[in-house]
Scaffold this active site. Structure first.
Site, PDB file in Angstrom:
ATOM      1  N   SER A  87       1.480   2.313  -8.329  1.00 26.49           N
ATOM      2  CA  SER A  87       2.437   1.957  -7.291  1.00 26.49           C
ATOM      3  C   SER A  87       3.572   2.976  -7.319  1.00 26.49           C
ATOM      4  CB  SER A  87       2.939   0.529  -7.518  1.00 26.49           C
ATOM      5  OG  SER A  87       3.860   0.139  -6.533  1.00 26.49           O
ATOM      6  N   TYR A 135       5.777   3.983   3.892  1.00 25.52           N
ATOM      7  CA  TYR A 135       5.174   4.195   2.570  1.00 25.52           C
ATOM      8  C   TYR A 135       5.698   3.154   1.583  1.00 25.52           C
ATOM      9  CZ  TYR A 135       4.323   6.186  -2.039  1.00 25.52           C
ATOM     10  OH  TYR A 135       3.953   6.347  -3.350  1.00 25.52           O
ATOM     11  N   LYS A 156       3.716   0.014  -0.698  1.00 26.74           N
ATOM     12  CA  LYS A 156       3.828  -0.261  -2.124  1.00 26.74           C
ATOM     13  C   LYS A 156       4.316  -1.685  -2.380  1.00 26.74           C
ATOM     14  CE  LYS A 156       2.150   3.559  -3.504  1.00 26.74           C
ATOM     15  NZ  LYS A 156       0.771   3.543  -4.056  1.00 26.74           N
TER      16      LYS A 156
END
Length: 282
Positions: A141, A155, A159
């Site tokens: 991660s 993005y 995560k």
């Protein structure tokens, strides 16, 4: 079948081994005597691993956005080595663009790789790990799974989803003898900033100055050496009780602590108003 000994040599399945952490960790695992099923979209990019480590490595072509290929590849690795001790989801990339700039197709494509790809690997591996009675699922991660930066917000959101999936997974598979750890690197000098690891949404003139300032601040960011990470990772995979979340690097904790302190303070500030909205349903 009994639990695999924690200190014995391990068999790894790793996605995204052509560069970055995937390459560093695959190479380090092989150097310490482990066996690795190393995967990448371009098989030629990992051919040197086969030349260097011989029968200890199995190189396989894999696009994690292809669920059928994922299932076949995981099963091939399991059949080749006879077991899988560590399944490491590492493949991923970042979409660069403000929330307004990025299009639905670009966002969807990133989620296919960063979220649905790892899910496909997990779903393919779980029946095999349950059958053998042990296994450790790792997911790469980021500290951005807890905090957020502008310009790469989508993005970051991938995560956050990645973290939630793995936390739920950990509770669901614990009774099968399967462990789960989320690896959360800070800033490292990997190829993650390369053109292969970044995709750019079409820009809008209104954000040009803002993005220039943002990237200027990133250029001065201290980055860690990825070659310094394998021993820490090995301590996690060799632990009898590995952590669900593991910060990789020295800067994450202070940043994350500050973010959560700010959130808690804000929730507490508004708690009276929040609580006023609670009533017992009739």
């Amino acid at each position: 079948m009994t639990q695999q000994k924690e200190n014995s040599n391990k068999v790894w399945f790793i996605t995204g081994t052509s560069r970055g952490f995937g390459r560093v960790w695959a190479d380090a695992a092989l150097k310490r005597g482990d066996k690795v099923a190393a995967t990448a979209r371009n098989l030629a990019s990992i051919a040197d691993l086969q030349d260097k480590y011989g029968e200890n490595v199995l190189t396989l072509e894999l696009d994690v956005t292809n669920p059928e290929q994922v299932k076949t590849t995981v099963e091939q690795a399991y059949a080749h080595f006879g077991r899988l001790d560590v399944v490491l989801n590492n493949a991923g990339y970042s979409l660069v663009g403000t929330i307004e700039e990025a299009g639905a197709d670009e966002i969807r494509a990133m989620y296919e790789t960063n979220v649905l790809g790892p899910v496909a690997v997990i779903q393919a591996a779980l029946p095999l790990l349950r059958k053998q009675g042990w296994g450790h699922i790792l997911g790469t991660s980021s500290n951005l799974g807890h905090v957020v930066l502008p310009v790469i917000g989508y993005y970051c959101s991938s995560k956050w989803a990645f973290e939630a999936i793995h936390e739920s997974l950990a509770a669901e598979v614990k009774d099968f003898g399967i462990k789960v750890t989320i690896i959360e690197p800070g800033a490292y000098a990997t190829e993650f900033g390369s053109q292969e690891s970044l995709k750019f949404a079409p820009g809008m003139d209104i954000y040009v100055d803002y993005k220039e300032q943002f990237f200027g601040s990133l250029r001065n960011l201290e980055r860690g050496d990825p070659e310094a990470t394998p021993q820490a990772l090995f301590q996690v995979v060799d632990a009898e009780n590995p952590p669900l979340r593991f910060n990789l690097g020295s800067h994450n904790l202070a940043w994350t602590r500050g973010a959560y302190e700010e959130r808690l303070a804000l929730w507490e500030q508004w708690d009276a108003v929040s609580s006023s909205a609670q009533a017992v349903a009739k």
